[in-house]
Structures are given as C-alpha cells and as structure tokens.
Design a protein around this motif. Structure first.
Motif, PDB file in Angstrom:
ATOM      1  N   THR A   7     -34.719 -11.570 -36.886  1.00 41.41           N
ATOM      2  CA  THR A   7     -34.842 -10.768 -35.667  1.00 41.41           C
ATOM      3  C   THR A   7     -33.528 -10.763 -34.897  1.00 41.41           C
ATOM      4  N   GLY A   8     -32.782 -11.864 -34.948  1.00 39.06           N
ATOM      5  CA  GLY A   8     -31.477 -11.893 -34.307  1.00 39.06           C
ATOM      6  C   GLY A   8     -30.496 -10.960 -34.983  1.00 39.06           C
ATOM      7  N   ARG A   9     -30.547 -10.901 -36.323  1.00 44.98           N
ATOM      8  CA  ARG A   9     -29.678  -9.991 -37.059  1.00 44.98           C
ATOM      9  C   ARG A   9     -29.958  -8.540 -36.678  1.00 44.98           C
ATOM     10  N   ALA A  10     -31.246  -8.203 -36.589  1.00 44.93           N
ATOM     11  CA  ALA A  10     -31.611  -6.838 -36.218  1.00 44.93           C
ATOM     12  C   ALA A  10     -31.148  -6.522 -34.794  1.00 44.93           C
ATOM     13  N   ALA A  11     -31.309  -7.495 -33.883  1.00 38.90           N
ATOM     14  CA  ALA A  11     -30.882  -7.287 -32.496  1.00 38.90           C
ATOM     15  C   ALA A  11     -29.376  -7.098 -32.423  1.00 38.90           C
ATOM     16  N   GLN A  12     -28.623  -7.895 -33.209  1.00 36.61           N
ATOM     17  CA  GLN A  12     -27.165  -7.766 -33.196  1.00 36.61           C
ATOM     18  C   GLN A  12     -26.743  -6.401 -33.712  1.00 36.61           C
ATOM     19  N   GLN A  13     -27.397  -5.905 -34.764  1.00 35.00           N
ATOM     20  CA  GLN A  13     -27.055  -4.596 -35.298  1.00 35.00           C
ATOM     21  C   GLN A  13     -27.332  -3.492 -34.280  1.00 35.00           C
ATOM     22  N   GLU A  14     -28.477  -3.590 -33.597  1.00 37.04           N
ATOM     23  CA  GLU A  14     -28.828  -2.569 -32.609  1.00 37.04           C
ATOM     24  C   GLU A  14     -27.863  -2.601 -31.422  1.00 37.04           C
ATOM     25  N   MET A  15     -27.574  -3.804 -30.933  1.00 36.60           N
ATOM     26  CA  MET A  15     -26.656  -3.918 -29.804  1.00 36.60           C
ATOM     27  C   MET A  15     -25.254  -3.484 -30.202  1.00 36.60           C
ATOM     28  N   GLY A  16     -24.823  -3.861 -31.419  1.00 31.10           N
ATOM     29  CA  GLY A  16     -23.510  -3.461 -31.894  1.00 31.10           C
ATOM     30  C   GLY A  16     -23.375  -1.954 -32.007  1.00 31.10           C
ATOM     31  N   ALA A  17     -24.419  -1.307 -32.533  1.00 29.58           N
ATOM     32  CA  ALA A  17     -24.388   0.157 -32.651  1.00 29.58           C
ATOM     33  C   ALA A  17     -24.325   0.808 -31.273  1.00 29.58           C
ATOM     34  N   TYR A  18     -25.068   0.256 -30.328  1.00 30.61           N
ATOM     35  CA  TYR A  18     -25.068   0.773 -28.956  1.00 30.61           C
ATOM     36  C   TYR A  18     -23.669   0.663 -28.338  1.00 30.61           C
ATOM     37  N   LEU A  19     -23.030  -0.520 -28.480  1.00 32.35           N
ATOM     38  CA  LEU A  19     -21.710  -0.728 -27.883  1.00 32.35           C
ATOM     39  C   LEU A  19     -20.643   0.097 -28.598  1.00 32.35           C
ATOM     40  N   LEU A  20     -20.752   0.224 -29.910  1.00 29.54           N
ATOM     41  CA  LEU A  20     -19.787   1.039 -30.652  1.00 29.54           C
ATOM     42  C   LEU A  20     -19.892   2.506 -30.238  1.00 29.54           C
ATOM     43  N   ASP A  21     -21.110   2.971 -29.990  1.00 27.26           N
ATOM     44  CA  ASP A  21     -21.297   4.347 -29.534  1.00 27.26           C
ATOM     45  C   ASP A  21     -20.654   4.551 -28.157  1.00 27.26           C
ATOM     46  N   LEU A  22     -20.822   3.571 -27.265  1.00 31.56           N
ATOM     47  CA  LEU A  22     -20.172   3.665 -25.954  1.00 31.56           C
ATOM     48  C   LEU A  22     -18.660   3.756 -26.105  1.00 31.56           C
ATOM     49  N   ALA A  23     -18.118   2.913 -27.005  1.00 31.19           N
ATOM     50  CA  ALA A  23     -16.666   2.917 -27.206  1.00 31.19           C
ATOM     51  C   ALA A  23     -16.191   4.250 -27.778  1.00 31.19           C
ATOM     52  N   GLU A  24     -16.899   4.788 -28.764  1.00 34.62           N
ATOM     53  CA  GLU A  24     -16.477   6.029 -29.407  1.00 34.62           C
ATOM     54  C   GLU A  24     -16.453   7.198 -28.427  1.00 34.62           C
ATOM     55  N   ARG A  25     -17.338   7.167 -27.446  1.00 37.64           N
ATOM     56  CA  ARG A  25     -17.342   8.243 -26.451  1.00 37.64           C
ATOM     57  C   ARG A  25     -16.044   8.252 -25.631  1.00 37.64           C
ATOM     58  N   ARG A  26     -15.335   7.111 -25.642  1.00 33.98           N
ATOM     59  CA  ARG A  26     -14.114   7.005 -24.840  1.00 33.98           C
ATOM     60  C   ARG A  26     -12.850   7.178 -25.674  1.00 33.98           C
ATOM     61  N   ARG A  27     -13.030   7.417 -26.972  1.00 31.14           N
ATOM     62  CA  ARG A  27     -11.857   7.613 -27.818  1.00 31.14           C
ATOM     63  C   ARG A  27     -11.089   8.855 -27.339  1.00 31.14           C
ATOM     64  N   GLY A  28      -9.814   8.654 -27.009  1.00 33.78           N
ATOM     65  CA  GLY A  28      -8.987   9.745 -26.495  1.00 33.78           C
ATOM     66  C   GLY A  28      -9.206  10.044 -25.028  1.00 33.78           C
ATOM     67  N   ARG A  29     -10.164   9.314 -24.410  1.00 36.29           N
ATOM     68  CA  ARG A  29     -10.448   9.501 -22.975  1.00 36.29           C
ATOM     69  C   ARG A  29     -10.551   8.130 -22.315  1.00 36.29           C
ATOM     70  N   PRO A  30      -9.424   7.426 -22.154  1.00 42.69           N
ATOM     71  CA  PRO A  30      -9.437   6.052 -21.634  1.00 42.69           C
ATOM     72  C   PRO A  30     -10.088   5.970 -20.259  1.00 42.69           C
ATOM     73  N   THR A  31     -10.887   4.921 -20.063  1.00 43.05           N
ATOM     74  CA  THR A  31     -11.580   4.711 -18.786  1.00 43.05           C
ATOM     75  C   THR A  31     -11.230   3.378 -18.137  1.00 43.05           C
ATOM     76  N   GLY A  32     -10.301   2.614 -18.744  1.00 41.02           N
ATOM     77  CA  GLY A  32      -9.825   1.392 -18.105  1.00 41.02           C
ATOM     78  C   GLY A  32     -10.664   0.155 -18.353  1.00 41.02           C
ATOM     79  N   ASP A  33     -11.713   0.246 -19.149  1.00 42.90           N
ATOM     80  CA  ASP A  33     -12.534  -0.927 -19.451  1.00 42.90           C
ATOM     81  C   ASP A  33     -12.188  -1.452 -20.846  1.00 42.90           C
ATOM     82  N   LEU A  34     -12.795  -2.581 -21.239  1.00 45.67           N
ATOM     83  CA  LEU A  34     -12.447  -3.203 -22.509  1.00 45.67           C
ATOM     84  C   LEU A  34     -12.840  -2.345 -23.714  1.00 45.67           C
ATOM     85  N   LEU A  35     -14.024  -1.756 -23.690  1.00 44.49           N
ATOM     86  CA  LEU A  35     -14.427  -0.911 -24.817  1.00 44.49           C
ATOM     87  C   LEU A  35     -13.446   0.243 -25.000  1.00 44.49           C
TER      88      LEU A  35
END
Length: 401
Positions: A186-214
């Motif tokens: 269940t931890g592995r599944a949670a990590q995959q879901e959270m990772g996909a969520y955070l990666l999606d947030l980061a990809e939305r900022r590709r080429g459009r920097p917003t000043g945060d870590l992602l």
C-alpha cells in the motif's frame, strides 16, 4: 523477557509512551544485541555514530537478507535517503541545487519571515479557546503549509497527500508484523500516486518558471544536472513527506516536554534566548526519529561482535541520545546543556537534509506558544501516540487553559 526480545518490546505499541527504560536495558545488555529474528540492535552512542559513518554499512534495504526483507518496489529509484554513494550523493546534490550555492542567501533562511507569519496566524486562531490540540492546530499545519509553499503544492490538495503520507509512513515502519508485506504494497501504491501527482504539477511549469522547487527542478537548464521524470517524482515525494513528518513530532514532543517541566518552561519564558539550545535539547531528549536501519555489505565487527553481511542492523538513535557514556545526566531535560552532539538528525552522509528548516519551524512555533503555555495544562498524560515506532510522537496533544 530477554535481551533477544528487546526490539519486539521496543516496537510494541504499549511501549510507545515511554520506551526509555527499554533503551536503558538495551545499553546494559551490551553495545550490540542479537535479536530473536536474526537482526542486531545497537543502542550505544559511539557505536551508532561509528555505523553511520562506516561506508561498509548500506542504507539500501535491498541489500538485506537476514531476516528476509518484505517485498520491495521493483525500481532502482528509491529515495536518496535509502541509497548509498555515489548515487545517494548525486541525487542529494541535485535536490539541494535549487536551495542555492553556499555563498548565496539560503532559500530556507529566506523563509523565516513567512514561517513567522504562518505561525502567527495559526496561534492567533487558538486565542479564546479553552482547549486546543497542539498536533492538529499547530504542529501539523505549520510544517505542511511551509513545505507546500517551498515545493509549490496547492494547499487545498493537503487532504490528498496527508492520506498518501500516512500510508507511506506506515510502510516504512520498522515494527514487525504479519501485515508488513501489505503495508509495503500500500505504501508503494501511495508513493506512485503521489509521485505522479507531483510530477504532473512540475510538468505544468516546464518553460513557465514559478519560483518554487518543482519549477526549479523541471526547468534546470543544464541537462547533466537535470533529474529524470522518475527521479524528480521520487525526490519530490521524499521532500514533501520528510519536510513535515519529523517536524510535527519535534513540535508536539517539545510542547509535551515543556509542560512536563514547568520550571524549565518558566525559565525559557524569562530567557527566550535559550530557545535554539532548547530545540537542540529536545532533539536529544525527545527526538522525532527513534530507529534507523543499516545493512552491512560484508561481515563487520561492532564492539567485538561480528555482524554478518546482509543482516538488518537497527540503530536505536534515541537510546544513543540517552547514553551516559556520552551525555552527563542523560535522563535530565536541560535546555542549557553544553556539548550537545545529539543524534536527532542522524549523522554521517545521511544527516537530515531538512534539519535547517525543522530547526527554524520548531523555534518559531515554540517561541510563539511561550506566552500561552504558562496557563496551559495537559488534558491527558501520556497522550495517545502514533503507531509508528520509528517516527515517535503524539497523535493528539490536548491542552487546556
């Protein structure tokens, strides 16, 4: 009750309110004590530090064979917290790049004003109430809000990653149990879901920097210094979880300890300049992290005991923090303690990445509460604790005024 059952007794939930007598028993039994399941428990300060600084010991659980590990994710991309050099050093260095080089203003230091403002808003919301839950009302929302601002995670998504975090922390618990394989899955599944969520947030900022870590991760201009998609997802999950989990316990344990020591609380109110030293003493006396695992990559001798290659070695950091061979009068809470080289943030190459942020948040939170704690009393002592034996802290901490 024998020394071979110490790990079982330490991780038993019934021991959560006060594991320290068991740590004393561990130190009396010897620097290294073999457990019934084949693992080895280390509870003395100098031996713990020796293991943490010895490259023959691995942080990677995939090297463990005794006792057999639970199923692990079939990926080489574990968080750098669980990797060895050189891969650990590479990923940790890349993760630290957005915080700026040593000669530039540190990003965490730049957050001090924001941390003070967030803390002030949370404390203001407590005024006029006859009781509060220190965990739910301050110790949890403060570091969560801060790490979300740093990473660039929308605050309204907090319920989603709180659920994921709970599953991840449960899967990382060192406590044995019949459900350990299920917890890992269940931890592995949670990590995959959270990772996909955070990666999606980061990809939305590709080429459009917003000043945060992602944004900084995904817009790194140098291809040689850029994290892959999977590396970014795993690293972002680690920063989000580690960026608040231990700090919740540090603040809650801190309030609990101060209310149990009214003389020291009153002294701190008179001498607020002692606050940084007080946080260091809390990291020794009631640390948020109690246990860590290492695996020898060859047969290694520790204080006269040969530990076989592949064996699980459990380091009782909280026991080392109370070792009389290292600390004078170790069971006394002394905010003015000198020479306080505690293990609250670990030691060696895996020294806690978020230690500067945790220190600022704890100092700010406790400082903001000082004026009100003088009229406060614990509603329940001991409070209910979280299940995890490795990351120890109250689940709730009700305080009445």
């Amino acid at each position: 009750m024998t020394a071979e059952t110490l790990l079982e007794r330490i991780t038993d939930y019934a021991s959560r309110p006060d594991p320290y007598p068991l740590y004393a028993e561990l130190r009396d039994a010897g620097p290294v004590v073999r457990q019934a399941d084949g693992s080895y428990l280390v509870g003395t300060y100098h031996e713990i530090v020796g293991v943490l600084h010895d490259p023959r010991f691995s942080a990677d659980p995939r090297n463990r064979t005794i006792p057999p590990p639970p199923p692990l994710p079939e990926t080489r991309h574990l968080p750098f917290l669980r990797l060895d050099d050189p891969e650990h050093d590479r990923l940790r260095t890349l993760a630290m790049r957005p915080f700026g080089p040593p000669h530039s203003p540190h990003r965490v230091d730049a957050m001090r004003g924001e941390i003070t403002r967030i803390t002030g808003e949370l404390v203001e919301g407590l005024r006029g109430r006859d009781h509060v839950d220190i965990v739910d009302d301050l110790a949890y929302p403060l570091p969560v809000t801060v790490i979300c601002r740093l990473l660039g995670v929308p605050g309204e998504d907090e319920p989603r990653f709180r659920a994921w975090t709970d599953l991840l922390i449960a899967s990382a618990d060192i406590s044995p149990g019949e459900d350990s394989a299920e917890r890992v899955e269940t931890g592995r599944a949670a990590q995959q879901e959270m990772g996909a969520y955070l990666l999606d947030l980061a990809e939305r900022r590709r080429g459009r920097p917003t000043g945060d870590l992602l944004s900084d991760f995904v817009n790194e201009p140098d291809p040689q210094l850029r994290l892959t998609g999977e590396e970014l997802a795993v690293t972002a999950v680690l920063l989000l979880v580690a960026g608040h989990e231990t700090t919740v316990n540090l603040i809650a344990n801190g309030v609990l300890t101060l209310l149990r020591h009214p003389g020291e609380l009153e002294r701190l109110r008179r001498e607020p300049g002692l606050l940084p030293q007080t946080v260091e003493e809390l990291l020794r006396y009631e640390p948020p992290v109690h246990l860590r695992e290492r695996v020898p990559l060859a047969d290694v001798e520790i204080a006269g005991t040969v530990v076989p290659e592949g064996t699980s070695v459990i380091l009782a950091l909280a026991s080392g923090n109370r070792d009389p061979a290292r600390f004078q009068d170790p069971d006394r809470f002394d905010p003015a303690r000198k020479d306080n080289a505690h293990l609250g943030f670990g030691s060696g190459v895996h020294l806690c990445y978020g230690a500067p942020l945790a220190r600022i948040e704890a100092q700010t939170a406790l400082g903001a509460l000082l004026s009100g704690l003088g009229t406060a009393a614990l509603v329940q002592d001991p409070p209910p604790y979280r299940r995890n034996a490795m990351l120890r802290g109250p689940r709730h901490l009700l305080v009445g005024f």
